[in-house]
Every structure is written in C-alpha cells, then in structure tokens.
Design a protein around this motif. Structure first.
Motif, mmCIF file in Angstrom:
data_model
loop_
_atom_site.group_PDB
_atom_site.id
_atom_site.type_symbol
_atom_site.label_atom_id
_atom_site.label_comp_id
_atom_site.label_asym_id
_atom_site.label_seq_id
_atom_site.Cartn_x
_atom_site.Cartn_y
_atom_site.Cartn_z
ATOM 1 N N GLU A 169 0.837 -1.200 -0.120
ATOM 2 C CA GLU A 169 -0.080 0.009 -0.137
ATOM 3 C C GLU A 169 0.647 1.261 0.056
ATOM 4 O O GLU A 169 0.419 2.168 -0.719
ATOM 5 C CB GLU A 169 -0.904 0.056 1.153
ATOM 6 C CG GLU A 169 -1.794 -1.160 1.852
ATOM 7 C CD GLU A 169 -0.688 -1.770 2.406
ATOM 8 O OE1 GLU A 169 -0.029 -1.687 3.551
ATOM 9 O OE2 GLU A 169 -0.771 -3.279 2.076
ATOM 10 N N THR A 170 1.774 1.445 0.761
ATOM 11 C CA THR A 170 2.594 2.515 0.960
ATOM 12 C C THR A 170 4.038 2.542 0.428
ATOM 13 O O THR A 170 4.690 3.680 -0.015
ATOM 14 C CB THR A 170 3.052 2.783 2.372
ATOM 15 O OG1 THR A 170 3.643 1.487 2.889
ATOM 16 C CG2 THR A 170 1.690 2.741 3.341
ATOM 17 N N GLY A 171 4.392 1.235 -0.064
ATOM 18 C CA GLY A 171 5.661 1.294 -0.820
ATOM 19 C C GLY A 171 6.728 1.285 0.281
ATOM 20 O O GLY A 171 8.035 1.148 -0.354
ATOM 21 N N LYS A 172 6.606 1.297 1.426
ATOM 22 C CA LYS A 172 7.736 1.416 2.542
ATOM 23 C C LYS A 172 8.450 0.211 2.770
ATOM 24 O O LYS A 172 7.629 -0.763 2.613
ATOM 25 C CB LYS A 172 7.026 1.916 3.774
ATOM 26 C CG LYS A 172 7.978 2.010 4.973
ATOM 27 C CD LYS A 172 7.407 2.192 6.187
ATOM 28 C CE LYS A 172 6.591 3.729 6.432
ATOM 29 N NZ LYS A 172 6.357 4.002 7.621
ATOM 30 N N MET A 173 9.766 0.233 2.661
ATOM 31 C CA MET A 173 10.353 -1.148 2.817
ATOM 32 C C MET A 173 10.855 -1.190 4.697
ATOM 33 O O MET A 173 11.324 -0.355 5.135
ATOM 34 C CB MET A 173 11.780 -0.931 2.268
ATOM 35 C CG MET A 173 12.429 -2.190 2.024
ATOM 36 S SD MET A 173 11.750 -3.259 0.777
ATOM 37 C CE MET A 173 12.014 -2.853 -0.766
ATOM 38 N N GLY A 187 14.189 -1.280 11.113
ATOM 39 C CA GLY A 187 14.323 0.085 10.657
ATOM 40 C C GLY A 187 13.282 0.046 9.163
ATOM 41 O O GLY A 187 12.879 -1.187 8.879
ATOM 42 N N THR A 188 13.148 1.307 8.642
ATOM 43 C CA THR A 188 12.501 1.197 7.611
ATOM 44 C C THR A 188 13.100 2.217 6.544
ATOM 45 O O THR A 188 13.803 3.150 6.815
ATOM 46 C CB THR A 188 10.886 1.971 7.582
ATOM 47 O OG1 THR A 188 11.041 3.192 8.410
ATOM 48 C CG2 THR A 188 10.119 0.835 8.701
ATOM 49 N N LEU A 189 12.494 2.042 5.343
ATOM 50 C CA LEU A 189 12.966 3.143 4.324
ATOM 51 C C LEU A 189 11.809 3.389 3.383
ATOM 52 O O LEU A 189 10.894 2.572 3.270
ATOM 53 C CB LEU A 189 14.090 2.185 3.136
ATOM 54 C CG LEU A 189 15.242 1.862 3.603
ATOM 55 C CD1 LEU A 189 15.896 1.083 2.367
ATOM 56 C CD2 LEU A 189 16.063 3.059 3.874
ATOM 57 N N GLU A 190 11.665 4.667 3.187
ATOM 58 C CA GLU A 190 10.563 5.206 2.474
ATOM 59 C C GLU A 190 10.736 4.849 0.995
ATOM 60 O O GLU A 190 11.832 4.658 0.631
ATOM 61 C CB GLU A 190 10.425 6.779 2.571
ATOM 62 C CG GLU A 190 10.080 7.157 3.779
ATOM 63 C CD GLU A 190 8.916 6.742 4.418
ATOM 64 O OE1 GLU A 190 7.966 6.511 3.763
ATOM 65 O OE2 GLU A 190 8.870 6.372 5.597
ATOM 66 N N ALA A 191 9.821 4.692 0.310
ATOM 67 C CA ALA A 191 9.454 4.515 -1.103
ATOM 68 C C ALA A 191 10.707 5.301 -1.884
ATOM 69 O O ALA A 191 10.648 6.614 -1.768
ATOM 70 C CB ALA A 191 8.347 4.643 -1.909
ATOM 71 N N GLY A 192 11.581 4.941 -2.757
ATOM 72 C CA GLY A 192 12.468 5.774 -3.657
ATOM 73 C C GLY A 192 13.809 5.849 -2.774
ATOM 74 O O GLY A 192 14.883 6.707 -3.387
ATOM 75 N N GLU A 193 14.351 5.381 -1.586
ATOM 76 C CA GLU A 193 15.193 5.703 -0.754
ATOM 77 C C GLU A 193 16.211 4.694 -1.193
ATOM 78 O O GLU A 193 16.039 3.534 -1.536
ATOM 79 C CB GLU A 193 15.116 5.562 0.738
ATOM 80 C CG GLU A 193 14.378 6.898 1.247
ATOM 81 C CD GLU A 193 14.487 6.699 2.901
ATOM 82 O OE1 GLU A 193 15.622 6.881 3.344
ATOM 83 O OE2 GLU A 193 13.318 7.083 3.503
#
Length: 193
Positions: A169-173, A187-193
């Motif tokens: 849904e969010t593309g968050k990794m 941890g997390t990475l936002e889409a495109g990071e």
C-alpha cells in the motif's frame, strides 16, 4: 507527594505486581530506598563509585534485579528492596547466535553476564534513534521488565542478516529479521530511498 513517599509507593506497586498479591510469609520486604549502587551505560556495575570486579557478584545482584513500570531498577529479595541507578539499561548484548533459515530461524543473544535470550514474542526487539544524530540504539527485552542494549558489533551482525519486506500500500520497505517465525523490525526505508 514527597520523594520518600514516591519511593515507597513505587516499591509497593512493584512488589504487588511481582508477587501478584500478598507475599509468602505475609510480609513485604523492607524498603531500603536508594543504595550507592549503579550500572553504567557500558554495563559496568558500580558500588560506592567503584566498579564491581567479580562477575560472580554481578551475576548474583543481577539475579534479583527488577524494573518497575516507571523505569526504576530495584534489587528485590524476600527481605529487602533497594533502588539502584541505571544509566541506560542493566545489560549489554555482546554476542549473537543464529540457527536455522528463513522465518524458522532462531536468533539468540548473550549478555555481558553470560545470560542467553532468544528473540521471540516475549523477548522483542526495539530500536531507538538519537534525535540529534539519528544514531540507532537497539534493545532486546529480557525477563522482569529488563532490557539489554545490543553492542555495535552485534547490531551490525543483525543488520547484515536482515531481510526486506515491502508494504504494497505504501511502498515502504521494512528492514528486519525473522526469529521464532516472527518478524522483528530494525528500521524502514521510504519508497525511492
């Protein structure tokens, strides 16, 4: 409420929670208040300002250490309760061991007092970040409300074995590890990071 009344109140709450009611023998331990014992950020135990050099003695004190719901640390025996100062957490995770593969793997940590703990639903992982530097501080839950902070080498080892999960849904990794068929986020990475 005075400082002494607050100490007594915290001790009473902790004792009640630990023993789920009236203690054996019908009496609560005597509350001794604060004693000149502390634990430094690096896991070193001190008494009256000097380090406690005997690991056997540290292990003895650690066996009666509890943490209350407000984060205070107490040495609790059937006869006495005394609060001690802890700079961050009482223990440091100094070794990591992994067995198995994929989601069925089991990750265990050894603390600086040679206590082993498995990463599971009762002993979870949390990562705090310094608001100024962004530096991560990872912790694993132990029993009796206590925690161990992972040292840098153990944290890097954990990160090296991490998996990535993408939220559709969010593309968050989400970055994390599996242990005992459960995913623990590092941890997390936002889409495109």
């Amino acid at each position: 409420m005075s400082s002494n009344e607050k100490t007594v109140d915290l001790a009473e709450k902790l004792w009640t929670r630990l023993r789920a009611g009236k203690p054996a023998g019908g009496r609560h331990p005597q509350i001794c208040g604060d004693i000149p014992m502390s634990i430094g950020r690096d896991g070193t135990w001190f008494y009256q300002g000097g380090p406690i050099g005997r690991i056997e003695l540290v292990k003895l004190f650690a066996s009666v250490l509890q943490r209350d719901e407000e984060g205070g640390h107490w040495l609790v025996t059937p006869a006495e309760m005394a609060r001690i100062e802890v700079e961050d957490v009482a223990f440091i995770a100094v070794e990591l061991e992994k067995t198995g593969e994929s989601t069925a793997s089991v990750i265990r940590f050894r603390t600086n007092i040679d206590q082993w703990v498995e990463l599971d639903k009762n002993h979870g992982l949390r990562v705090e970040h310094d608001p100024e530097t962004g530096e991560p501080s990872p912790y694993v839950k132990l029993d009796r409300g206590l925690e161990a902070r992972l040292n840098r080498a153990v944290f890097y080892q954990l990160v090296d074995m991490a998996d990535e999960l993408k939220e559709p849904e969010t593309g968050k990794m989400r970055i994390g590890v599996y242990s005992n068929n459960q995913f623990f986020e590092i941890g997390t990475l936002e889409a495109g990071e």
